[in-house]
Motif scaffolding. Structure first.
Motif, PDB file in Angstrom:
ATOM      1  N   HIS A   1     -33.719 -12.879  11.708  1.00 12.56           N
ATOM      2  CA  HIS A   1     -33.379 -14.107  12.427  1.00 12.56           C
ATOM      3  C   HIS A   1     -32.669 -15.062  11.474  1.00 12.56           C
ATOM      4  N   ILE A   2     -31.501 -15.543  11.891  1.00 13.47           N
ATOM      5  CA  ILE A   2     -30.719 -16.517  11.115  1.00 13.47           C
ATOM      6  C   ILE A   2     -30.450 -17.723  12.010  1.00 13.47           C
ATOM      7  N   ASP A   3     -30.689 -18.914  11.471  1.00 15.68           N
ATOM      8  CA  ASP A   3     -30.513 -20.141  12.235  1.00 15.68           C
ATOM      9  C   ASP A   3     -29.660 -21.113  11.416  1.00 15.68           C
ATOM     10  N   TYR A   4     -28.718 -21.786  12.083  1.00 19.56           N
ATOM     11  CA  TYR A   4     -27.860 -22.769  11.409  1.00 19.56           C
ATOM     12  C   TYR A   4     -27.772 -24.022  12.264  1.00 19.56           C
ATOM     13  N   ARG A   5     -28.053 -25.184  11.649  1.00 19.03           N
ATOM     14  CA  ARG A   5     -27.979 -26.466  12.351  1.00 19.03           C
ATOM     15  C   ARG A   5     -26.561 -27.010  12.296  1.00 19.03           C
TER      16      ARG A   5
ATOM     17  N   HIS B   1     -28.300 -26.422  17.181  1.00 18.72           N
ATOM     18  CA  HIS B   1     -28.315 -25.311  16.228  1.00 18.72           C
ATOM     19  C   HIS B   1     -27.919 -24.025  16.944  1.00 18.72           C
ATOM     20  N   VAL B   2     -27.421 -23.065  16.173  1.00 13.02           N
ATOM     21  CA  VAL B   2     -27.078 -21.744  16.673  1.00 13.02           C
ATOM     22  C   VAL B   2     -27.915 -20.726  15.911  1.00 13.02           C
ATOM     23  N   PHE B   3     -28.117 -19.559  16.512  1.00 16.29           N
ATOM     24  CA  PHE B   3     -28.933 -18.559  15.840  1.00 16.29           C
ATOM     25  C   PHE B   3     -28.496 -17.157  16.244  1.00 16.29           C
ATOM     26  N   LEU B   4     -28.796 -16.216  15.361  1.00 15.46           N
ATOM     27  CA  LEU B   4     -28.614 -14.790  15.605  1.00 15.46           C
ATOM     28  C   LEU B   4     -29.959 -14.109  15.422  1.00 15.46           C
TER      29      LEU B   4
ATOM     30  N   PHE C   1     -27.606 -20.601  21.341  1.00 16.58           N
ATOM     31  CA  PHE C   1     -27.216 -21.979  21.056  1.00 16.58           C
ATOM     32  C   PHE C   1     -28.237 -22.888  21.709  1.00 16.58           C
ATOM     33  N   ALA C   2     -28.744 -23.860  20.962  1.00 14.58           N
ATOM     34  CA  ALA C   2     -29.748 -24.790  21.470  1.00 14.58           C
ATOM     35  C   ALA C   2     -29.310 -26.211  21.175  1.00 14.58           C
ATOM     36  N   THR C   3     -29.509 -27.089  22.128  1.00 17.44           N
ATOM     37  CA  THR C   3     -29.180 -28.497  21.944  1.00 17.44           C
ATOM     38  C   THR C   3     -30.271 -29.342  22.581  1.00 17.44           C
TER      39      THR C   3
END
Length: 926
Positions: free
Chosen positions: A494-498, A504-507, A538-540
Motif C-alpha cells: 500500500h502506497i499513499d501520497y497526500r 490523497h491518492v493511493f495504490l 482518490f480520497a478527499t
C-alpha cells in the motif's frame, strides 16, 4: 618488548590525528551550513501532547540572518488551523519574530495531516523553500471500534452456509492497518477470505462481509460463537475483539444480555436468567464476572457461564469459565483458556506466567481444546492436548515473542511440534519493521514414518516520510505448516501520497492464496482459493464529509472437491467503487457502491460474462439507525451457481432500530428488525427483537428480551425466544495500598466555585479520570476505586451541556471526596480593530495578541487573536471583565476593561481599538 609498545603508540597517534581531522571537517561543515541559513525556522516545541476534542498550540520562531529585508510568502494556506500563520511575512535585516498557531484535535485533522504539522514559506526573489514542522502525540486508548452488525447470524438449513457483516471504525488520530481474524468456537466454520487486511484513515469506517460454511459432519453443539479479532498488521498485537453468534435455524436457544451503560462501568456483576423457546428449549443461566484486589499489587479475575436445562431434557453445561490471579511477579489462570500462539488454544486447562522483570515474561500452558468445561447432556469430541511455552519481551522500541508447542489431536491422529518467533522493531521517523518465522513437524500417529515439515516467514514494514506513507506486509507458509495460516501466501502493498491537506491518492495490491495440505484424511483438501486485487484510489475530505473513489481489478481461483464433484473455477472482474461518509458528534452516515464486470469459466453459468452490483447504506444517531445491504449477482466464486445451488444470486438486508431511555435513564429499551433475503435459500427471513431494562436501587437491574423469527421457506416454522434476567452489580472494594476517589458534580449557577443552597447536583455526566470511565448518578456522584497513588486529571466525555468551571487534577495520596463545580457555557466572539496612523505606512500585526477574561473571583481565561484580529471564548454564564494584553508598549488599547454579563445566547461582539504610538509627533507653537 620495546618494539610492540612503540608500534602501539605510533598507531594510537595516527588514530587521534585522523579523528581530529574528521572532527575539524565536521565543524567546518556545520559552520558553513550555519552561514548558508538565510532564514531560520523552528517551532518552540517539537512535540505537542493533546487529547481528542482539545485545542493545542505552538509558536514558530523566525530569524532573518541576512543584512537585507526579506518578504516571505506561504506555499499553501492552512485551512485547518483555528489560528493560522499569516500568508505573507516581512522581515527586516536581523529581525526575529514569534508567531502563534492553534489547532483543534479532531480525527479529520489527523486524517488529513497525519501526526505531523508542517509549514512552508518561499522567499520572494529566491529559489527553494524554508520549512518547519512539529509532531502531535495523542493518547487514544481504543482508536479502533469493531462490531458485528447482527448479534445473531444464521446457517442455511439447505446448504449449511451463511454470512456475517463486520463494521470497523477508526476513531483515532492516525491511519490503521490491521488484519481481521475470524474463528469459531467450537471449530467447524470455514470462513472465506479470512485474515483480510483493512486500511482505515482517521474517521473512516468500513463494512465487511464474510461468508462461512459449516464443515463438521456431526455438530454436537447446536450453535457457534464467532470471534472477530483485529490484529495489528505490523506488530501482530491484538487491538480489539468482538463476538457474535452463528445459529442453526432449528437450534436457537440463547440471547445476549441487554446493553446498558451502567453494566460497563462496574467491574463485578452477576446475572440469573430464564430462557425459553418455541422449539421446546428452556433453561436457567447463571453468569458472573469481574475483578477483586486481595493485595496492593495483585488482582483476582473470574468469569462464569453455567446453564441448567429443564426441558426437553435435564442437565448442566459449564463453559467459558475461568479464574485468574496476577501480580507483578507471576500469574496463573485455570479453566477455559483462549490464546493465539499461531495455533489455536480454546479449551480447558492451565496457564502460568512468571515475570522476570517489567520487560521479560515466561509462560507455560496445558490445554485440552474442548469448549465445554463440563456437560452431562452434550458429548463433545475429544480435543487436542496442547503443551506450550512462550517467552515475551516488551521494550520501548522492541516487542518480541517466541513460542514452542506440542499438540496431539486424537481425532486427526496428528502430533504437531511447532516453533514460532516474531519481533517488532520501531525506528525513528515513523519506521516500523516486523519479522516472523515459523517451523513445524507433523507426525501421523498410526504411521510414524509419515511425517511432514512446514515452514513460514513474514516481513512487514511501514514508513511515513513527508507526504508519502508505505505499508508492505508479506507472509508465506508451506502447505504442511502446522500454524494457523497453513499453506498461505499473503501479500499486501500500500502506497499513499497526500496531494493537499484534505486530499490523497493511493495504490493498493494484495494477494491471498490458501492452498493447505494435511496428513490426515479428516481434513480433505477439498478447497484451495486464490485471489488478487489491484486497486487505485482518490480520497478527499471537507468538514465532516469524506469521499473515496477506488476502482480495482479482482481475480479469483477456486479448486474444490465435494461429493465426487471436482471444480476448477476462475474469474476476473473490473470494478468501479466509491464510498461517501459523514461523521459528526451525534450522527454517522456511510454509503458504499460497487459495480463490476465479471468473466467466469463456471460451466454452471448460463452466461460467463455478467455484471455485479453491491452496495451498503448505514445511518446511526443516538436514538435510531438503519443499515441496508444489497447484492445483485455473485461477487465471490462461492456465490456462483454450483451443483448444490442453482438460479440467480440475490442478497438483500434491511435492519432498522430505535433506542429510547425514560425515567432519568432508569428505563431503557431497544426495538430492531432484521429483514433479509438470500436467493439460494429460496425465501425471506425476518427477525424482530425487543429489549427492555429497568435499573433500581443503584446496583440492580431487571431485563426482558424477546426474539421472533419467520422464514418464508419454512412456513410452519415461526420461532419465538424469550428471556428474563435479574442482574446485580457489586461496588468495587479498594485493595490495600490503593485509594478511593469520590466526585460530586453540582451546577454552579453563579460560577463562584461554591455549592450554594439553591444549586443542585448534576447527574448523567460521563467523566474520565485518566483511563477510568464512569457516569454520575442522580445525586451527581461518581466513585472511583482501586486507584494507585498518582496524579489524576478529570475530563468530561459527555457533560450534556455542562462544563468544568476550570481544569481539575489531583495528586491522590489518600481517600478523598471532592465537590466539583459545573457551569453552563456560552460562546463570545470579538475583534481588535487597528486605528490608522497617518505617520505609519503599515498597520500593526494583530496576530497572537492576548485577550483576558476575568471574573469577580479573579479567575482568568485567556485566548489569542488570529491574523485578522478575531478571537473567541467558551466561557461560563456569568459576569466578566475583558481586557487586552500587548507585548509592545507602543501598542495601546483605548477601550480597555469592558464589563460584559455572559448569557447562554445572543452575546454582543466585543470590539477593542488598537493604536500604534511608535511614531508620535508633538507640534509646539513658538
Amino acid at each position: 618488548m620495546l618494539l610492540p609498545v612503540v608500534y602501539f603508540l605510533y598507531s594510537y597517534c595516527l588514530t587521534i590525528r585522523k579523528s581530529l581531522f574528521v572532527f575539524s571537517l565536521v565543524l567546518l561543515s556545520a559552520f558553513s551550513y550555519s552561514q548558508e541559513q538565510k532564514v531560520t525556522f523552528h517551532f518552540l516545541k517539537d512535540t505537542v501532547i493533546t487529547n481528542y476534542g482539545e485545542t493545542f498550540s505552538n509558536r514558530l520562531l523566525i530569524a532573518n540572518n541576512t543584512p537585507d529585508a526579506l518578504f516571505l510568502i506561504a506555499a499553501s494556506a492552512d485551512s485547518l488551523a483555528l489560528i493560522s500563520l499569516p500568508d505573507t511575512l516581512s522581515l527586516r535585516a536581523g529581525e526575529k519574530k514569534e508567531l502563534f498557531v492553534k489547532y483543534l484535535a479532531t480525527p479529520s485533522l489527523f486524517r488529513l495531516t497525519g501526526n505531523k504539522i508542517s509549514i512552508k514559506y518561499r522567499i520572494a526573489g529566491r529559489t527553494g523553500l524554508t520549512q518547519a514542522a512539529f509532531f502531535i502525540h495523542t493518547q487514544t486508548e481504543q482508536p479502533l471500534l469493531l462490531s458485528a452488525v447482527n448479534n445473531m447470524n444464521y446457517l442455511s438449513a439447505q446448504n449449511n452456509e451463511g454470512s456475517v457483516q463486520v463494521r470497523c471504525s477508526n476513531n483515532g488520530y492516525t491511519s490503521l492497518s490491521f488484519k481481521l481474524l475470524l474463528k469459531s468456537y467450537p471449530d467447524g466454520l470455514e470462513i472465506t477470505n479470512n485474515n483480510r487486511v483493512v486500511h482505515l484513515q482517521p474517521g473512516d469506517q468500513e463494512l465487511l462481509l464474510f461468508n462461512f460454511r459449516n464443515i463438521r459432519a456431526q455438530n454436537l453443539t447446536p450453535d457457534f460463537n464467532l470471534s472477530v479479532q483485529a490484529i495489528d498488521a505490523l506488530s501482530g498485537k491484538a487491538l480489539t475483539i468482538t463476538y457474535t453468534r452463528v445459529l442453526l435455524l432449528t437450534s436457537e436457544k440463547r440471547l445476549p444480555v441487554v446493553n446498558t451503560n451502567a453494566a460497563s462501568l462496574i467491574n463485578n456483576t452477576a446475572q440469573l436468567s430464564y430462557q425459553s423457546a418455541s422449539n421446546g428449549f428452556s433453561y436457567y443461566q447463571l453468569t458472573a464476572g469481574g475483578a477483586v484486589y486481595p493485595s496492593d499489587n495483585g488482582m483476582f479475575r473470574y468469569h462464569l457461564n453455567l446453564n441448567y436445562y429443564n426441558t426437553p431434557f435435564s442437565g448442566i453445561e459449564l463453559y467459558d469459565s475461568w479464574v485468574a490471579y496476577k501480580n507483578k511477579h507471576f500469574g496463573i489462570q485455570a479453566g477455559n483458556i483462549s490464546e493465539n500462539l499461531d495455533y489455536s488454544l480454546f479449551g480447558k486447562g492451565l496457564k502460568a506466567s512468571v515475570s522476570l522483570d517489567s520487560s521479560n515474561t515466561i509462560s507455560g500452558y496445558y490445554v485440552k481444546n474442548e469448549y465445554l468445561l463440563f456437560s452431562n447432556i452434550n458429548q463433545q469430541r475429544e480435543g487436542a492436548a496442547v503443551w506450550a511455552g512462550t517467552y515475551a519481551y516488551s521494550g520501548e522500541n522492541n516487542n518480541s515473542r517466541f513460542v514452542y508447542l506440542n499438540a496431539k489431536d486424537p481425532l486427526t491422529g496428528i502430533q504437531t511440534n511447532l516453533m514460532n518467533a516474531n519481533s517488532e522493531l520501531r525506528f525513528r521517523a515513523g519506521q516500523v519493521l516486523a519479522l516472523e518465522a515459523g517451523y513445524s513437524h507433523e507426525v501421523l500417529s498410526d504411521d510414524n514414518s509419515l511425517t511432514k515439515k512446514g515452514y513460514a516467514g513474514g516481513i512487514r514494514y511501514q514508513q511515513t516520510a513527508g507526504k508519502w506513507s508505505f505499508i508492505s506486509d508479506n507472509y508465506y507458509s508451506s502447505p504442511y505448516y502446522g500454524g494457523l495460516r497453513r499453506g498461505a501466501l499473503l501479500l499486501q502493498e500500500h502506497i499513499d501520497y497526500r496531494l493537499k491537506p484534505h486530499q490523497h491518492v493511493f495504490l493498493h495490491y494484495e494477494v491471498i492464496n490458501n492452498t493447505p495440505s494435511y496428513l490426515s484424511k479428516y481434513y480433505p483438501a477439498f478447497l484451495d482459493s486464490k485471489t488478487s486485487k489491484y486497486q487505485a484510489g482518490f480520497a478527499t475530505g471537507a468538514g465532516h464529509w469524506m469521499i473515496t473513489l477506488h476502482p480495482y481489478f479482482y481475480t479469483q481461483a477456486l479448486h474444490q472437491n465435494i461429493a465426487a464433484t471436482a471444480l476448477a473455477l476462475q474469474s476476473a472482474s473490473s470494478h468501479a467503487a466509491a464510498a461517501v461518509s459523514y461523521s459528526a458528534m451525534k450522527h454517522s452516515f456511510l454509503l458504499t457502491a460497487d459495480y463490476g464486470r465479471v468473466a467466469s469459466n463456471n460451466p454452471y453459468l448460463l452466461n460467463g460474462n455478467y455484471s455485479v452490483w453491491q452496495g451498503m447504506i448505514s445511518y446511526n444517531n443516538r436514538f435510531a439507525g438503519v443499515n441496508a445491504f444489497f447484492q445483485n449477482n455473485p461477487f465471490y466464486l462461492m456465490q456462483e451457481p454450483l451443483p448444490w445451488q442453482q438460479g440467480k444470486f440475490r442478497q438483500y438486508a434491511l435492519s432498522p432500530y430505535i433506542h429510547f431511555a425514560l425515567l432519568d435513564r432508569k428505563l431503557e429499551g431497544e426495538l430492531s428488525d432484521n429483514l433479509s433475503y438470500y436467493s439460494y435459500a429460496q425465501g425471506w427471513s425476518n427477525s424482530v427483537q425487543g429489549k427492555l431494562g429497568f435499573r433500581f436501587k443503584h446496583t440492580w437491574q431487571v431485563t426482558a428480551q424477546a426474539l421472533y423469527s419467520t422464514y418464508t421457506q419454512f412456513p410452519d416454522y415461526n420461532f419465538l425466544q424469550t428471556q428474563v434476567s435479574l442482574i446485580k452489580s457489586f461496588k468495587q472494594q479498594t485493595a490495600p495500598g490503593y485509594k478511593r476517589l469520590s466526585i460530586i458534580f453540582f451546577g454552579d449557577k453563579n460560577a463562584n466555585g461554591i455549592w450554594d443552597a439553591d444549586e443542585l447536583p448534576v447527574g448523567n455526566v460521563i467523566a474520565s479520570l485518566n483511563e477510568s470511565l464512569a457516569e454520575s448518578n442522580r445525586k451527581g456522584k461518581i466513585a472511583f476505586a482501586n486507584l494507585k497513588p498518582a496524579l489524576y486529571k478529570l475530563r468530561l466525555q459527555n457533560g450534556n451541556g455542562w462544563w468544568l468551571l476550570e481544569p481539575w487534577e489531583v495528586m491522590l495520596t489518600h481517600n478523598h471526596t471532592f465537590k466539583i463545580a459545573l457551569v453552563k457555557s456560552a460562546t463570545l466572539s470579538g475583534k481588535i480593530i487597528a486605528e490608522k496612523n497617518s505617520y505609519l505606512q503599515t498597520l500593526p500585526s494583530l496576530e497572537g495578541i492576548t485577550i483576558i477574561a476575568m471574573d469577580r473571583q479573579g479567575n482568568k481565561f485567556t485566548t489569542l487573536t488570529d491574523a485578522e484580529g478575531h478571537f473567541s471564548f467558551n466561557l461560563p454564564v456569568k459576569l466578566f471583565i475583558f481586557s487586552v494584553e500587548t507585548q509592545d508598549a507602543n501598542l495601546r488599547v483605548s477601550n480597555q476593561q469592558q464589563l460584559i454579563n455572559i448569557k447562554e445566547q445572543e452575546n454582543p461582539l466585543v470590539i477593542f481599538n488598537l493604536a500604534d504610538h511608535s511614531r508620535k509627533i508633538d507640534i509646539k507653537q513658538f
